[in-house]
Design a protein around this motif. Structure first.
Motif, PDB file in Angstrom:
ATOM      1  N   ALA A 155       2.763   6.618  -7.075  1.00  0.00           N
ATOM      2  CA  ALA A 155       1.928   7.707  -7.593  1.00  0.00           C
ATOM      3  C   ALA A 155       2.634   9.049  -7.412  1.00  0.00           C
ATOM      4  O   ALA A 155       2.579   9.936  -8.275  1.00  0.00           O
ATOM      5  CB  ALA A 155       0.576   7.711  -6.887  1.00  0.00           C
ATOM      6  N   GLN A 156       3.319   9.191  -6.288  1.00  0.00           N
ATOM      7  CA  GLN A 156       4.092  10.409  -6.011  1.00  0.00           C
ATOM      8  C   GLN A 156       5.191  10.594  -7.070  1.00  0.00           C
ATOM      9  O   GLN A 156       5.358  11.693  -7.634  1.00  0.00           O
ATOM     10  CB  GLN A 156       4.712  10.248  -4.618  1.00  0.00           C
ATOM     11  CG  GLN A 156       5.627  11.306  -4.138  1.00  0.00           C
ATOM     12  CD  GLN A 156       6.541  10.739  -3.042  1.00  0.00           C
ATOM     13  OE1 GLN A 156       7.584  10.159  -3.297  1.00  0.00           O
ATOM     14  NE2 GLN A 156       6.105  10.878  -1.803  1.00  0.00           N
ATOM     15  N   CYS A 157       5.921   9.539  -7.355  1.00  0.00           N
ATOM     16  CA  CYS A 157       7.005   9.631  -8.340  1.00  0.00           C
ATOM     17  C   CYS A 157       6.457   9.974  -9.721  1.00  0.00           C
ATOM     18  O   CYS A 157       7.066  10.744 -10.473  1.00  0.00           O
ATOM     19  CB  CYS A 157       7.779   8.308  -8.395  1.00  0.00           C
ATOM     20  SG  CYS A 157       8.720   7.973  -6.887  1.00  0.00           S
ATOM     21  N   LEU A 166       1.496   4.170  -2.997  1.00  0.00           N
ATOM     22  CA  LEU A 166       1.313   5.616  -2.802  1.00  0.00           C
ATOM     23  C   LEU A 166       2.567   6.374  -3.252  1.00  0.00           C
ATOM     24  O   LEU A 166       2.475   7.456  -3.852  1.00  0.00           O
ATOM     25  CB  LEU A 166       1.017   5.923  -1.327  1.00  0.00           C
ATOM     26  CG  LEU A 166      -0.329   5.391  -0.797  1.00  0.00           C
ATOM     27  CD1 LEU A 166      -0.395   5.533   0.721  1.00  0.00           C
ATOM     28  CD2 LEU A 166      -1.503   6.113  -1.453  1.00  0.00           C
ATOM     29  N   ILE A 167       3.738   5.809  -2.971  1.00  0.00           N
ATOM     30  CA  ILE A 167       4.994   6.449  -3.385  1.00  0.00           C
ATOM     31  C   ILE A 167       5.143   6.406  -4.907  1.00  0.00           C
ATOM     32  O   ILE A 167       5.627   7.366  -5.519  1.00  0.00           O
ATOM     33  CB  ILE A 167       6.183   5.771  -2.674  1.00  0.00           C
ATOM     34  CG1 ILE A 167       6.138   6.082  -1.175  1.00  0.00           C
ATOM     35  CG2 ILE A 167       7.515   6.221  -3.283  1.00  0.00           C
ATOM     36  CD1 ILE A 167       7.116   5.281  -0.327  1.00  0.00           C
ATOM     37  N   ASN A 208      12.094   1.144  -0.531  1.00  0.00           N
ATOM     38  CA  ASN A 208      11.223   2.190   0.028  1.00  0.00           C
ATOM     39  C   ASN A 208      10.860   1.906   1.480  1.00  0.00           C
ATOM     40  O   ASN A 208      10.806   2.824   2.302  1.00  0.00           O
ATOM     41  CB  ASN A 208       9.951   2.340  -0.827  1.00  0.00           C
ATOM     42  CG  ASN A 208      10.172   3.298  -1.982  1.00  0.00           C
ATOM     43  OD1 ASN A 208      10.317   4.496  -1.781  1.00  0.00           O
ATOM     44  ND2 ASN A 208      10.231   2.771  -3.191  1.00  0.00           N
ATOM     45  N   VAL A 240      10.360   1.860  -8.856  1.00  0.00           N
ATOM     46  CA  VAL A 240       9.918   2.064  -7.473  1.00  0.00           C
ATOM     47  C   VAL A 240       9.942   0.714  -6.757  1.00  0.00           C
ATOM     48  O   VAL A 240       9.003  -0.073  -6.885  1.00  0.00           O
ATOM     49  CB  VAL A 240       8.505   2.682  -7.437  1.00  0.00           C
ATOM     50  CG1 VAL A 240       8.072   2.951  -6.010  1.00  0.00           C
ATOM     51  CG2 VAL A 240       8.456   3.972  -8.267  1.00  0.00           C
ATOM     52  N   PRO A 241      11.015   0.411  -6.030  1.00  0.00           N
ATOM     53  CA  PRO A 241      11.115  -0.904  -5.379  1.00  0.00           C
ATOM     54  C   PRO A 241      10.520  -0.897  -3.961  1.00  0.00           C
ATOM     55  O   PRO A 241      10.787   0.002  -3.159  1.00  0.00           O
ATOM     56  CB  PRO A 241      12.623  -1.148  -5.326  1.00  0.00           C
ATOM     57  CG  PRO A 241      13.245   0.219  -5.338  1.00  0.00           C
ATOM     58  CD  PRO A 241      12.249   1.195  -5.913  1.00  0.00           C
ATOM     59  N   GLY A 273       3.806  11.751 -10.374  1.00  0.00           N
ATOM     60  CA  GLY A 273       3.490  13.181 -10.389  1.00  0.00           C
ATOM     61  C   GLY A 273       4.728  14.025 -10.676  1.00  0.00           C
ATOM     62  O   GLY A 273       4.676  14.982 -11.467  1.00  0.00           O
ATOM     63  N   HIS A 306       0.839  -1.203   0.000  1.00  0.00           N
ATOM     64  CA  HIS A 306       0.000   0.000   0.000  1.00  0.00           C
ATOM     65  C   HIS A 306       0.879   1.260   0.000  1.00  0.00           C
ATOM     66  O   HIS A 306       0.672   2.188  -0.794  1.00  0.00           O
ATOM     67  CB  HIS A 306      -0.891  -0.054   1.241  1.00  0.00           C
ATOM     68  CG  HIS A 306      -2.118   0.786   1.180  1.00  0.00           C
ATOM     69  ND1 HIS A 306      -3.322   0.372   1.661  1.00  0.00           N
ATOM     70  CD2 HIS A 306      -2.339   2.031   0.709  1.00  0.00           C
ATOM     71  CE1 HIS A 306      -4.227   1.322   1.492  1.00  0.00           C
ATOM     72  NE2 HIS A 306      -3.644   2.346   0.907  1.00  0.00           N
ATOM     73  N   THR A 307       1.888   1.274   0.864  1.00  0.00           N
ATOM     74  CA  THR A 307       2.746   2.462   0.983  1.00  0.00           C
ATOM     75  C   THR A 307       3.570   2.662  -0.283  1.00  0.00           C
ATOM     76  O   THR A 307       3.709   3.789  -0.775  1.00  0.00           O
ATOM     77  CB  THR A 307       3.657   2.308   2.213  1.00  0.00           C
ATOM     78  OG1 THR A 307       2.833   2.039   3.351  1.00  0.00           O
ATOM     79  CG2 THR A 307       4.469   3.567   2.463  1.00  0.00           C
TER      80      THR A 307
END
Lengths: 404, 404
Positions: free
Chosen positions: B178-180, B175-176, B204, B199-200, B182, B171-172
């Motif tokens: 999606a942040q990247c 979310l990260i 993370n 995004v691993p 953006g 889950h976390t």
């Protein structure tokens, strides 16, 4: 020029402790210029966390505040607030984790700042969203872990509520705030306009828990009890072996059947409770119990060898102190040595994510309180005499160098 | 026109279960057009989760997949892969949570796609970053909770490792991701170029744990033991009252002293272990024990009244099933009723974050498998005859309507 996707983005950061600082650390790691505005006593985390080589510089503070610059301003003084507004006039982003009423009293609410700088993205990180009855309550991580249902998931799993042993709700909400800022930056490129964003901890963490665990109770009337029974099982944990603990995660049929063979229960592949992924989910409690009984037969190292050979997802667990030695993390250069100008040698964690378009190449040390006060004021157009006047009045303050 | 900061952004989403779907749900909630590409058997979560009114539509799947459209393609067929490439030619973002080797075998790796669409942002969510020795291992949430140190924080706190009863690492990381995305969208507006992002999960989550808990061990040599002793205390949890549980969080001096008064121990404000925030942090274990002893004296409702009146941060905890009735969440309209076209009435959670520049105004129901196959192929330039040919060959599939 920092490199990184946020190169050239200027952030004025009036946040403290964890939820704001992790947001702005992400922005900084991605190449933004983050100006951390601190009161004369400094970010509370400088004094709240323990484990430092010199006052105000504990390890936890440094992890959350690398790649930032610190300016120390006493915003109670009008001259300091004028300097703050000059910084905001040149900023792309303003981040705070101050309650809305206090922000308005300072004149730093979104409407006031938009009038001066319509391109500003104003990100207010809040405990509770405005418009709800908890809006003005103070909250810390344990309060949000309680209200958002996190403590309740432990009670479902084990019979007793507890918290995740991290400031998970601060940390996660801060990551989400950085996400929202990225989206607003994207929109500003298209519209030319900034905007106000509100990122509330409670609503974000309630969303986290409900997305995972509303489940059958998403329906009205419910199609069954709430909760994902796999994660809510008391066995959702490393399981005891003869001499320690081990984690297994045999999810596909191939993995589950190989696991049944390894624990000497090959007949279970034909058991209707365990013969498909769907059946194993529906019988999660029984499946976890089978795992627990099987794993108790051998030691951890023995299981790791057997299960890796059988292609069953398996792991021992890392303690906090093991992470820096983890072979994969070493392979990817995750721990970077840093020689801090005043605090000595540190372990710095790398940005976990890779950006093919370029990443931040330089590394700023976590700042002492007011380390860049003079430099930032210069950039904002103050000349030496004006800076001296601010410093003399105590409206701005500088880091004193530690004794040589 | 959806409204929302990502209006006009088109996402091709070849992800499944949780880590990818929560990433693309964020993008969808923020206004992007998310096209969920599913194999003939559908996203595994359709069948893995329980609690549904009809097959393939459990509540958990629906929570993670609202606001998306589903196209069902059998990518083993060349005609389906050709359709996939047509979708990608018109896409801004491609999200997958497939292992790198498998992605390359499909020809969907970043280099191959960049050659056709240089503006594409290629986001690969991975268990482990490429370049490290675990890169090709399979991993699920429990494996990452073990390796990243999360289970170890519980062991420090309670003596026994366990997991957060959520798929927290999926889950976390989603979310990260999606942040990247953006940030990459923002950079693309400035450079005109897409890029590849990795995004691993492991890196993370190791970053999450180490940022919080490396603490004094950030220094080399360490300035003290790792770990924030407040969160690692066995008492970092709701504490037992006479008849239940309660959470208190008296952090400032004013709050702590009011709390000491309330539990009938006013002398503790002069105790050097508890007389300042820094002292209470250094003596976290003793401070938590004082709290536990004090709170055992009265019932939960009584404490809530006393401590709220004394301005001490306090809360009971919400169970999963309490959240929909939480008065603040009701005030802010957090639970939105939805009448799904085939699944009936649902509780839908709102986007927790407010965007002054406009939010997504429409709400798409979570799709049945292949519900928009025909519509999406039309948009990609296929005419009725070409779509019929794909459907006849089984290269594309449509949702069959449930019996009336």
């Amino acid at each position: 020029m920092t490199g990184g996707p946020l190169e050239g983005v200027r952030v004025v950061d009036l946040s403290s402790v964890v939820v704001g600082p992790i947001c702005t650390r992400v922005l900084a790691d991605q190449g933004a210029d983050v100006i951390k505005v601190e009161p004369p006593e400094g970010d509370l985390l400088r004094n709240l966390a323990i484990g430092a080589r010199s006052p105000g510089m504990p390890g936890k503070f440094m992890q959350f505040n690398r790649n930032k610059r610190s300016i120390c301003l006493d915003l109670k003084q009008p001259a300091a607030m004028a300097a703050m507004h000059r910084l905001l006039d040149g900023a792309d982003i303003f981040v705070s984790n101050i309650r809305p009423a206090a922000l308005a009293r300072l004149g730093l609410d979104a409407a006031s700042l938009a009038a001066r700088n319509p391109r500003l993205i104003h990100c207010a990180i809040l405990a509770f969203g405005t418009g709800g009855r908890y809006a003005n309550r103070p909250a810390y991580d344990p309060i949000i872990q309680s209200l958002s249902g996190i403590a309740g998931t432990f009670e479902r799993a084990t019979g007793e509520p507890r918290f995740v042993p991290m400031v998970m709700t601060d940390h996660t909400t801060g990551l989400i705030a950085a996400q929202c800022i990225g989206f607003a930056l994207y929109r500003r490129e298209r519209t030319g306009r900034g905007e106000a964003i509100e990122v509330p901890m409670f609503e974000n963490m309630a969303s986290f828990v409900m997305t995972e665990h509303l489940g059958a109770a998403s329906f009205d009337p419910p199609a069954g009890p709430s909760g994902d029974l796999r994660q809510l099982s008391p066995f959702y944990r490393p399981l005891p072996t003869k001499d320690g603990w081990i984690t297994v995660s045999p999810n596909t049929d191939a993995q589950a059947f190989a696991f049944f063979d390894a624990i000497g229960r090959p007949e279970l592949r034909d058991d209707p409770r365990f013969s498909s992924a769907q059946a194993r989910t529906a019988n999660a409690a029984a499946y976890f119990e089978v795992r627990a009984q099987g794993l108790a037969q051998r030691g951890t190292m023995e299981w790791l060898a057997i299960l890796e050979a059988a292609d069953v997802p398996v792991a021992a667990y890392n303690r906090i102190d093991d992470l820096a030695q983890d072979p994969h993390l070493r392979d990817v250069g995750f721990i970077v040595p840093e020689d801090h100008p005043t605090e000595g040698r540190l372990h710095r964690t790398a940005n976990p994510n890779r950006f093919g378009g370029g990443e931040r190449a330089d590394a700023l040390p976590a700042p002492r309180l007011g380390a860049q006060t003079r430099e930032v004021l210069h950039e904002a157009g103050y000349d030496d005499a004006a800076i001296a006047a601010l410093l003399d009045a105590g409206a701005a303050r500088e880091a004193s160098l530690p004794p040589a």
